[in-house]
Design a protein around this motif. Structure first.
Motif, PDB file in Angstrom:
ATOM      1  N   GLY A 159       0.812  -1.219   0.000  1.00 54.79           N
ATOM      2  CA  GLY A 159       0.000   0.000   0.000  1.00 54.79           C
ATOM      3  C   GLY A 159       0.842   1.263   0.000  1.00 54.79           C
ATOM      4  N   ALA A 160       1.855   1.316   0.884  1.00 52.48           N
ATOM      5  CA  ALA A 160       2.725   2.494   0.963  1.00 52.48           C
ATOM      6  C   ALA A 160       3.555   2.651  -0.300  1.00 52.48           C
ATOM      7  N   TYR A 161       4.034   1.545  -0.829  1.00 55.66           N
ATOM      8  CA  TYR A 161       4.873   1.596  -2.028  1.00 55.66           C
ATOM      9  C   TYR A 161       4.063   2.089  -3.223  1.00 55.66           C
ATOM     10  N   PHE A 162       2.835   1.554  -3.380  1.00 55.45           N
ATOM     11  CA  PHE A 162       1.979   1.960  -4.498  1.00 55.45           C
ATOM     12  C   PHE A 162       1.668   3.449  -4.412  1.00 55.45           C
ATOM     13  N   HIS A 163       1.394   3.924  -3.207  1.00 55.95           N
ATOM     14  CA  HIS A 163       1.098   5.347  -3.027  1.00 55.95           C
ATOM     15  C   HIS A 163       2.295   6.209  -3.393  1.00 55.95           C
ATOM     16  N   SER A 164       3.503   5.757  -3.036  1.00 54.73           N
ATOM     17  CA  SER A 164       4.693   6.574  -3.265  1.00 54.73           C
ATOM     18  C   SER A 164       5.022   6.728  -4.751  1.00 54.73           C
ATOM     19  N   ILE A 165       4.731   5.706  -5.573  1.00 52.43           N
ATOM     20  CA  ILE A 165       5.113   5.775  -6.993  1.00 52.43           C
ATOM     21  C   ILE A 165       3.970   6.211  -7.899  1.00 52.43           C
ATOM     22  N   THR A 166       2.766   6.355  -7.335  1.00 53.68           N
ATOM     23  CA  THR A 166       1.637   6.787  -8.165  1.00 53.68           C
ATOM     24  C   THR A 166       1.023   8.107  -7.704  1.00 53.68           C
ATOM     25  N   LEU A 167       1.081   8.372  -6.386  1.00 52.94           N
ATOM     26  CA  LEU A 167       0.468   9.586  -5.846  1.00 52.94           C
ATOM     27  C   LEU A 167       1.420  10.387  -4.975  1.00 52.94           C
ATOM     28  N   GLY A 168       2.585   9.829  -4.650  1.00 53.08           N
ATOM     29  CA  GLY A 168       3.521  10.487  -3.751  1.00 53.08           C
ATOM     30  C   GLY A 168       4.428  11.485  -4.435  1.00 53.08           C
ATOM     31  N   LYS A 169       5.462  11.927  -3.683  1.00 44.78           N
ATOM     32  CA  LYS A 169       6.364  12.958  -4.181  1.00 44.78           C
ATOM     33  C   LYS A 169       7.225  12.479  -5.347  1.00 44.78           C
ATOM     34  N   ARG A 170       7.416  11.142  -5.475  1.00 46.14           N
ATOM     35  CA  ARG A 170       8.295  10.608  -6.516  1.00 46.14           C
ATOM     36  C   ARG A 170       7.507   9.978  -7.660  1.00 46.14           C
ATOM     37  N   VAL A 171       6.299  10.471  -7.845  1.00 46.69           N
ATOM     38  CA  VAL A 171       5.442   9.883  -8.874  1.00 46.69           C
ATOM     39  C   VAL A 171       6.063   9.983 -10.265  1.00 46.69           C
ATOM     40  N   HIS A 172       6.779  11.095 -10.567  1.00 47.51           N
ATOM     41  CA  HIS A 172       7.338  11.286 -11.903  1.00 47.51           C
ATOM     42  C   HIS A 172       8.570  10.420 -12.151  1.00 47.51           C
ATOM     43  N   GLN A 173       9.073   9.772 -11.122  1.00 45.45           N
ATOM     44  CA  GLN A 173      10.245   8.915 -11.284  1.00 45.45           C
ATOM     45  C   GLN A 173       9.859   7.468 -11.594  1.00 45.45           C
ATOM     46  N   PHE A 174       8.569   7.179 -11.576  1.00 39.54           N
ATOM     47  CA  PHE A 174       8.111   5.824 -11.871  1.00 39.54           C
ATOM     48  C   PHE A 174       8.054   5.620 -13.382  1.00 39.54           C
ATOM     49  N   ASP A 175       8.923   4.762 -13.890  1.00 38.89           N
ATOM     50  CA  ASP A 175       9.005   4.463 -15.323  1.00 38.89           C
ATOM     51  C   ASP A 175       8.849   2.958 -15.508  1.00 38.89           C
ATOM     52  N   PRO A 176       7.671   2.481 -15.916  1.00 38.38           N
ATOM     53  CA  PRO A 176       7.452   1.035 -16.060  1.00 38.38           C
ATOM     54  C   PRO A 176       8.416   0.371 -17.038  1.00 38.38           C
ATOM     55  N   ILE A 177       8.750   1.052 -18.143  1.00 33.81           N
ATOM     56  CA  ILE A 177       9.635   0.457 -19.139  1.00 33.81           C
ATOM     57  C   ILE A 177      11.012   0.173 -18.539  1.00 33.81           C
ATOM     58  N   VAL A 178      11.556   1.150 -17.790  1.00 30.74           N
ATOM     59  CA  VAL A 178      12.876   0.978 -17.176  1.00 30.74           C
ATOM     60  C   VAL A 178      12.847  -0.148 -16.151  1.00 30.74           C
ATOM     61  N   LEU A 179      11.801  -0.185 -15.333  1.00 35.62           N
ATOM     62  CA  LEU A 179      11.710  -1.212 -14.298  1.00 35.62           C
ATOM     63  C   LEU A 179      11.563  -2.604 -14.898  1.00 35.62           C
ATOM     64  N   LEU A 180      10.770  -2.726 -15.948  1.00 35.64           N
ATOM     65  CA  LEU A 180      10.610  -4.026 -16.604  1.00 35.64           C
ATOM     66  C   LEU A 180      11.922  -4.491 -17.218  1.00 35.64           C
ATOM     67  N   GLN A 181      12.684  -3.557 -17.763  1.00 30.31           N
ATOM     68  CA  GLN A 181      13.976  -3.910 -18.332  1.00 30.31           C
ATOM     69  C   GLN A 181      14.924  -4.405 -17.247  1.00 30.31           C
ATOM     70  N   ARG A 182      14.892  -3.744 -16.065  1.00 31.45           N
ATOM     71  CA  ARG A 182      15.728  -4.187 -14.950  1.00 31.45           C
ATOM     72  C   ARG A 182      15.353  -5.592 -14.498  1.00 31.45           C
ATOM     73  N   LEU A 183      14.046  -5.843 -14.375  1.00 33.45           N
ATOM     74  CA  LEU A 183      13.592  -7.163 -13.964  1.00 33.45           C
ATOM     75  C   LEU A 183      13.991  -8.228 -14.976  1.00 33.45           C
ATOM     76  N   ALA A 184      13.875  -7.888 -16.262  1.00 30.76           N
ATOM     77  CA  ALA A 184      14.263  -8.844 -17.299  1.00 30.76           C
ATOM     78  C   ALA A 184      15.756  -9.124 -17.249  1.00 30.76           C
ATOM     79  N   ASN A 185      16.571  -8.106 -17.018  1.00 25.39           N
ATOM     80  CA  ASN A 185      18.020  -8.292 -16.936  1.00 25.39           C
ATOM     81  C   ASN A 185      18.386  -9.169 -15.747  1.00 25.39           C
TER      82      ASN A 185
END
Length: 362
Positions: free
Chosen positions: A330-356
């Motif tokens: 809950g806290a993590y979802f809020h921080s990357i979608t509604l929190g102060k760091r919302v603009h730093q959430f990049d799904p493409i970059v994160l998916l690439q990291r997970l794939a690597n």
């Protein structure tokens, strides 16, 4: 005939001192330091009485016994039980005997009985004396022990206050990021109770782990390099403002392909009752997963409005794939979608990291 006047004699709190054995003294102490106020010893036992299984009523009895001692008259109480009961405050004699027996069992008092069980002192012609009564000398001989126990408890009390303040500070930061965080409300309820030092340390460790969740590599701000002069500073500021506006404008378009999302985030895909081929399928599945992960439906709806339904759905899929690396969904979802760091959430970059990571461990 005149009226009789009854004068109440208050409890005597004569300042006495006892000699401490030289073996207990540091080498640099002077001889005068061997004397210790008996009321200092009493306060040490009073502050640590629970450690010895004593109650406040026991301490009242001991306080009364100490008040009978006089300077230069030894450490034996000669007062009768009736007189001691009056000085304690009117307790019955049976209670007094129970209290005395308790102190005897703990080794703080010794009883020196006369043949007729009366309490008194007799002296010989050459100055020798025999005292019959309640001797408090064992209490004074254990002065170092009592002072050490009292100091230990005081240190623990101060440490508990210090750790509690640390916890409250962390909770305040967590609530700024996510006011609806279930973790913070749970911890605040726990803080209402009287906790041990071990329980406070455990709570602090959990709170720090929760706090570090908001400072993971995913949410960490990018390093900014300072320019060499004021002109470059102005250009850098203008460029940063423009980039922020661009992110806000095109943020909803920054999404991966559905096939990429489902192939990397296999944990979320495995829960789907049927194949996920379109973004509508992904969004419906994310709405189903969110409550199961402890994310309130209203929070998910706000996230869809703030960053778009597709990015909000990506967040659900990616978080479920990260699994145990996220302590509080809950806290993590809020921080990357509604929190102060919302603009730093990049799904493409994160998916690439997970794939690597998966390719490296394969």
């Amino acid at each position: 005939m005149g009226k009789a006047v009854f004068v109440h004699k208050p409890m005597a709190f004569t300042k006495l001192s006892v000699k401490r054995q030289k073996a207990h003294l540091p080498h640099d102490e002077t001889a005068s330091a061997a004397e210790l106020d008996v009321w200092t010893i009493f306060r040490a036992l009073r502050d640590s009485h629970t450690q010895f299984g004593l109650r406040p009523s026991h301490m009242q009895t001991l306080q009364a016994l100490l008040s009978f001692l006089k300077p230069g008259h030894g450490e034996v109480v000669f007062a009768s039980n009736a007189e001691i009961c009056r000085r304690v405050g009117g307790i019955d004699e049976r209670t007094l005997r129970r209290h005395i027996d308790r102190f005897l069992a703990l080794g703080f008092i010794t009883r020196q009985d006369s043949p007729n069980r009366k309490r008194y002192r007799v002296r010989s012609s050459d100055g020798q004396c025999i005292s019959y009564g309640l001797s408090l000398s064992p209490l004074f001989e254990r002065a170092d022990e009592l002072l050490a126990v009292a100091q230990k408890l005081e240190n623990m009390r101060r440490d508990c206050i210090f750790i509690r303040k640390q916890i409250l500070t962390k909770l305040a930061h967590l609530e700024e990021t996510n006011p609806d965080n279930v973790f913070t409300s749970t911890v605040r309820k726990a803080l209402r109770r009287k906790l041990s030092i071990a329980e406070y340390r455990s709570l602090l460790s959990e709170t720090e782990s929760e706090y570090r969740l908001l400072s993971t590599a995913v949410d960490a701000p990018k390093t900014a390099f300072l320019p060499a002069n004021d002109g470059q500073a102005d250009r850098h500021l203008s460029k940063s403002e423009k980039e922020d506006k661009d992110i806000e404008t095109v943020g909803n378009d920054n999404k991966p392909e559905v096939q990429t999302l489902t192939s990397v985030c296999r944990e979320a895909t495995a829960f789907a009752p049927k194949g996920l081929t379109t973004w509508k399928d992904v969004e419906r599945h994310a709405e189903t997963l969110a409550p199961m992960m402890g994310i309130h439906a209203s929070t998910f709806d706000k996230a869809k409005i703030a960053i778009g339904p597709q990015k909000a759905s990506c967040a659900i899929f990616i978080m479920l794939q990260l699994g145990k690396r996220i302590r509080n969904f809950g806290a993590y979802f809020h921080s990357i979608t509604l929190g102060k760091r919302v603009h730093q959430f990049d799904p493409i970059v994160l998916l690439q990291r997970l794939a690597n990571i998966e390719n490296a461990t394969a």
